[in-house]
Enzyme design. Sequence first.
Site, mmCIF file in Angstrom:
data_model
loop_
_atom_site.group_PDB
_atom_site.id
_atom_site.type_symbol
_atom_site.label_atom_id
_atom_site.label_comp_id
_atom_site.label_asym_id
_atom_site.label_seq_id
_atom_site.Cartn_x
_atom_site.Cartn_y
_atom_site.Cartn_z
ATOM 1 C CG LEU A 96 -1.920 -1.090 1.268
ATOM 2 C CD1 LEU A 96 -2.623 -0.874 2.488
ATOM 3 C CD2 LEU A 96 -2.770 -1.138 0.136
ATOM 4 C CG ASN A 110 -1.397 -6.949 7.479
ATOM 5 O OD1 ASN A 110 -1.962 -7.484 6.910
ATOM 6 N ND2 ASN A 110 -0.149 -7.076 7.722
ATOM 7 C CG HIS A 112 3.164 -10.669 9.023
ATOM 8 N ND1 HIS A 112 3.428 -10.546 7.830
ATOM 9 C CD2 HIS A 112 4.517 -11.010 9.670
ATOM 10 C CE1 HIS A 112 4.685 -10.840 7.515
ATOM 11 N NE2 HIS A 112 5.135 -11.271 8.778
HETATM 12 C C1 GRF Z 1 -2.488 -15.633 6.398
HETATM 13 O O1 GRF Z 1 -1.553 -16.240 6.489
HETATM 14 C C2 GRF Z 1 -2.110 -14.088 6.800
HETATM 15 O O2 GRF Z 1 -1.576 -13.937 7.997
HETATM 16 C C3 GRF Z 1 -1.274 -13.555 5.798
HETATM 17 O O3 GRF Z 1 -2.088 -14.175 4.380
HETATM 18 C C4 GRF Z 1 -2.419 -15.314 4.604
HETATM 19 C C5 GRF Z 1 -3.896 -15.043 4.470
HETATM 20 O O4 GRF Z 1 -4.671 -16.447 4.617
HETATM 21 N N1 GRF Z 1 -1.207 -12.054 5.563
HETATM 22 P P1 GRF Z 1 -6.426 -16.303 4.300
HETATM 23 O O5 GRF Z 1 -6.479 -15.736 2.984
HETATM 24 O O6 GRF Z 1 -7.018 -15.522 5.123
HETATM 25 O O7 GRF Z 1 -6.529 -17.858 4.355
#
Ligand code: GRF
Length: 204
Positions: A96, A110, A112
Amino acid sequence: MARTRVAVLVSGRGSNLHALIAASAAPDYPAEIALVLSNNPASPGLDTARDAGIQAQAIDHRAHGRDRAAHEQAIDAALREADIGCVCLAGYMRLLTPLLTTRWAGRMLNIHPSLLPAFPGLQTHARALQAGVTLHGCTVHLVTERVDDGPILGQAAICVHPGDTPETLAARVLEQEHLLYPLALRRHLGGRAAGPREGVLLAV
Ligand code: GRF
Protein backbone atom coordinates in the site's frame (compact mmCIF):
# COMPACT_ATOMS: atom_id res chain seq x y z
CA MET A 1 -25.24 -1.36 19.98
CA ALA A 2 -23.83 0.62 17.05
CA ARG A 3 -21.61 -1.71 15.08
CA THR A 4 -18.70 -0.43 13.03
CA ARG A 5 -18.99 -1.15 9.34
CA VAL A 6 -15.83 -3.08 8.50
CA ALA A 7 -14.38 -3.86 5.07
CA VAL A 8 -12.07 -6.83 4.57
CA LEU A 9 -9.51 -6.75 1.76
CA VAL A 10 -8.37 -10.13 0.47
CA SER A 11 -6.34 -11.49 -2.42
CA GLY A 12 -6.71 -15.24 -2.05
CA ARG A 13 -8.13 -18.05 0.07
CA GLY A 14 -9.95 -15.86 2.59
CA SER A 15 -9.87 -18.07 5.67
CA ASN A 16 -9.28 -15.09 7.97
CA LEU A 17 -12.21 -13.37 6.29
CA HIS A 18 -14.28 -16.42 7.12
CA ALA A 19 -13.20 -16.21 10.77
CA LEU A 20 -14.14 -12.52 10.94
CA ILE A 21 -17.54 -13.18 9.37
CA ALA A 22 -18.17 -15.99 11.85
CA ALA A 23 -17.20 -13.82 14.82
CA SER A 24 -19.41 -10.98 13.65
CA ALA A 25 -22.46 -13.26 13.92
CA ALA A 26 -22.34 -12.81 17.69
CA PRO A 27 -24.88 -10.15 18.65
CA ASP A 28 -22.40 -8.32 20.88
CA TYR A 29 -19.60 -8.25 18.32
CA PRO A 30 -18.71 -4.61 17.63
CA ALA A 31 -18.17 -5.05 13.89
CA GLU A 32 -20.39 -5.80 10.95
CA ILE A 33 -18.51 -7.11 7.91
CA ALA A 34 -20.17 -4.84 5.39
CA LEU A 35 -17.89 -5.07 2.36
CA VAL A 36 -15.24 -7.38 0.92
CA LEU A 37 -12.86 -6.10 -1.74
CA SER A 38 -10.24 -8.00 -3.68
CA ASN A 39 -7.60 -7.00 -6.18
CA ASN A 40 -7.98 -10.53 -7.57
CA PRO A 41 -11.29 -11.32 -9.31
CA ALA A 42 -10.57 -15.05 -8.80
CA SER A 43 -10.16 -14.77 -5.02
CA PRO A 44 -12.25 -17.43 -3.24
CA GLY A 45 -12.74 -14.79 -0.56
CA LEU A 46 -15.21 -13.01 -2.84
CA ASP A 47 -17.36 -16.16 -2.98
CA THR A 48 -17.11 -16.57 0.79
CA ALA A 49 -18.46 -13.05 1.16
CA ARG A 50 -21.27 -13.47 -1.34
CA ASP A 51 -22.29 -16.78 0.24
CA ALA A 52 -22.64 -14.87 3.52
CA GLY A 53 -24.75 -12.19 1.84
CA ILE A 54 -22.00 -9.59 2.06
CA GLN A 55 -21.37 -7.07 -0.70
CA ALA A 56 -18.22 -8.17 -2.54
CA GLN A 57 -16.36 -6.46 -5.33
CA ALA A 58 -13.21 -7.13 -7.32
CA ILE A 59 -11.10 -4.07 -8.04
CA ASP A 60 -8.48 -5.59 -10.28
CA HIS A 61 -5.11 -3.85 -9.97
CA ARG A 62 -4.24 -4.99 -13.50
CA ALA A 63 -6.91 -2.66 -14.87
CA HIS A 64 -4.78 0.24 -13.65
CA GLY A 65 -1.44 -0.94 -15.05
CA ARG A 66 1.38 0.56 -13.02
CA ASP A 67 -0.78 3.31 -11.62
CA ARG A 68 -0.95 2.27 -7.96
CA ALA A 69 -2.55 5.55 -7.01
CA ALA A 70 -5.46 5.02 -9.40
CA HIS A 71 -6.06 1.52 -8.03
CA GLU A 72 -5.96 2.78 -4.45
CA GLN A 73 -8.28 5.68 -5.32
CA ALA A 74 -10.78 3.14 -6.61
CA ILE A 75 -10.50 1.13 -3.39
CA ASP A 76 -10.84 4.25 -1.27
CA ALA A 77 -13.91 5.33 -3.23
CA ALA A 78 -15.54 1.93 -2.68
CA LEU A 79 -14.78 2.10 1.05
CA ARG A 80 -16.30 5.56 1.35
CA GLU A 81 -19.29 4.66 -0.79
CA ALA A 82 -20.06 1.81 1.61
CA ASP A 83 -19.62 4.07 4.66
CA ILE A 84 -16.83 1.90 6.04
CA GLY A 85 -15.35 2.79 9.42
CA CYS A 86 -12.51 0.28 9.66
CA VAL A 87 -10.55 -1.88 7.20
CA CYS A 88 -9.04 -5.32 7.84
CA LEU A 89 -6.35 -6.58 5.49
CA ALA A 90 -6.54 -10.37 5.45
CA GLY A 91 -4.08 -11.87 3.02
CA TYR A 92 -4.16 -8.75 0.86
CA MET A 93 -1.07 -9.13 -1.29
CA ARG A 94 -0.55 -5.57 -2.52
CA LEU A 95 1.90 -3.11 -1.02
CA LEU A 96 0.00 0.00 0.00
CA THR A 97 1.04 3.58 -0.61
CA PRO A 98 0.46 6.50 1.75
CA LEU A 99 -2.67 7.31 -0.23
CA LEU A 100 -4.47 4.52 1.65
CA THR A 101 -2.29 4.19 4.74
CA THR A 102 -2.61 7.89 5.58
CA ARG A 103 -6.33 8.15 4.88
CA TRP A 104 -7.05 5.06 6.96
CA ALA A 105 -4.42 5.60 9.66
CA GLY A 106 -5.60 4.11 12.94
CA ARG A 107 -8.51 2.44 11.13
CA MET A 108 -6.68 -0.18 9.07
CA LEU A 109 -5.50 -3.49 10.55
CA ASN A 110 -3.38 -6.28 9.10
CA ILE A 111 -2.63 -9.84 10.14
CA HIS A 112 0.86 -11.17 9.56
CA PRO A 113 2.06 -14.77 10.03
CA SER A 114 4.98 -14.14 12.38
CA LEU A 115 5.68 -12.62 15.75
CA LEU A 116 6.60 -9.17 14.52
CA PRO A 117 9.03 -7.49 14.46
CA ALA A 118 10.59 -10.85 13.56
CA PHE A 119 10.17 -11.98 9.96
CA PRO A 120 8.30 -9.21 8.16
CA GLY A 121 7.66 -9.97 4.49
CA LEU A 122 7.16 -13.34 2.84
CA GLN A 123 8.13 -16.98 3.59
CA THR A 124 7.81 -16.37 7.31
CA HIS A 125 7.48 -20.02 8.36
CA ALA A 126 10.53 -21.20 6.44
CA ARG A 127 12.53 -18.26 7.78
CA ALA A 128 11.44 -19.01 11.34
CA LEU A 129 12.64 -22.61 10.97
CA GLN A 130 15.87 -21.44 9.39
CA ALA A 131 16.49 -19.07 12.29
CA GLY A 132 15.88 -21.85 14.83
CA VAL A 133 13.29 -19.97 16.86
CA THR A 134 11.36 -22.00 19.43
CA LEU A 135 8.34 -19.67 19.45
CA HIS A 136 6.50 -18.55 16.35
CA GLY A 137 3.07 -17.12 15.70
CA CYS A 138 1.08 -14.29 14.23
CA THR A 139 0.49 -10.60 14.80
CA VAL A 140 -2.37 -8.18 14.26
CA HIS A 141 -1.14 -4.62 13.89
CA LEU A 142 -2.23 -1.22 12.69
CA VAL A 143 -1.09 -0.48 9.15
CA THR A 144 1.40 2.28 8.49
CA GLU A 145 3.27 3.09 5.31
CA ARG A 146 6.04 0.70 6.36
CA VAL A 147 5.35 -2.91 5.41
CA ASP A 148 4.43 -5.26 8.30
CA ASP A 149 5.10 -2.48 10.77
CA GLY A 150 2.89 -0.33 12.97
CA PRO A 151 1.54 -0.61 16.51
CA ILE A 152 0.90 -4.19 17.58
CA LEU A 153 -2.66 -4.90 18.69
CA GLY A 154 -2.26 -8.58 19.49
CA GLN A 155 -0.14 -11.65 19.02
CA ALA A 156 -0.61 -15.40 19.31
CA ALA A 157 2.34 -17.69 19.87
CA ILE A 158 2.90 -21.38 19.24
CA CYS A 159 5.82 -23.64 20.10
CA VAL A 160 8.01 -24.89 17.27
CA HIS A 161 8.37 -28.65 17.52
CA PRO A 162 11.25 -30.81 16.29
CA GLY A 163 10.36 -32.04 12.83
CA ASP A 164 8.18 -29.05 12.00
CA THR A 165 8.11 -28.01 8.35
CA PRO A 166 6.96 -24.70 6.88
CA GLU A 167 3.65 -26.43 6.13
CA THR A 168 3.04 -27.77 9.64
CA LEU A 169 3.96 -24.41 11.13
CA ALA A 170 1.70 -22.59 8.68
CA ALA A 171 -1.23 -24.80 9.64
CA ARG A 172 -0.80 -24.28 13.39
CA VAL A 173 -0.23 -20.55 13.02
CA LEU A 174 -3.30 -20.23 10.79
CA GLU A 175 -5.48 -21.79 13.51
CA GLN A 176 -4.25 -19.07 15.83
CA GLU A 177 -4.81 -16.36 13.23
CA HIS A 178 -8.47 -17.32 13.12
CA LEU A 179 -8.73 -16.83 16.89
CA LEU A 180 -6.54 -13.76 17.12
CA TYR A 181 -7.96 -11.55 14.37
CA PRO A 182 -11.53 -11.46 15.68
CA LEU A 183 -10.27 -10.85 19.22
CA ALA A 184 -7.90 -8.08 18.19
CA LEU A 185 -10.57 -6.37 16.07
CA ARG A 186 -13.03 -6.59 18.93
CA ARG A 187 -10.51 -5.07 21.29
CA HIS A 188 -9.58 -2.35 18.83
CA LEU A 189 -13.16 -1.30 18.18
CA GLY A 190 -13.91 -1.46 21.87
CA GLY A 191 -11.65 1.56 22.07
CA ARG A 192 -9.37 0.19 24.72
CA ALA A 193 -5.71 1.10 24.75
CA ALA A 194 -3.60 -1.26 22.74
CA GLY A 195 -0.25 -0.96 24.44
CA PRO A 196 1.84 -4.10 24.64
CA ARG A 197 0.45 -5.05 28.07
CA GLU A 198 -3.12 -4.55 26.99
CA GLY A 199 -2.99 -6.13 23.55
CA VAL A 200 -4.44 -9.55 23.01
CA LEU A 201 -2.03 -12.36 23.73
CA LEU A 202 -2.83 -15.97 23.10
CA ALA A 203 -0.12 -18.51 23.84
CA VAL A 204 -0.71 -22.16 23.06
C1 GRF B 1 -2.45 -15.45 6.34
O1 GRF B 1 -1.43 -16.32 6.74
C2 GRF B 1 -2.16 -14.04 6.77
O2 GRF B 1 -1.46 -13.97 7.98
C3 GRF B 1 -1.30 -13.54 5.65
O3 GRF B 1 -1.85 -14.11 4.49
C4 GRF B 1 -2.53 -15.31 4.83
C5 GRF B 1 -3.93 -15.17 4.35
O4 GRF B 1 -4.67 -16.35 4.49
N1 GRF B 1 -1.25 -12.10 5.64
P1 GRF B 1 -6.22 -16.35 4.23
O5 GRF B 1 -6.46 -15.79 2.83
O6 GRF B 1 -6.87 -15.50 5.28
O7 GRF B 1 -6.64 -17.77 4.33
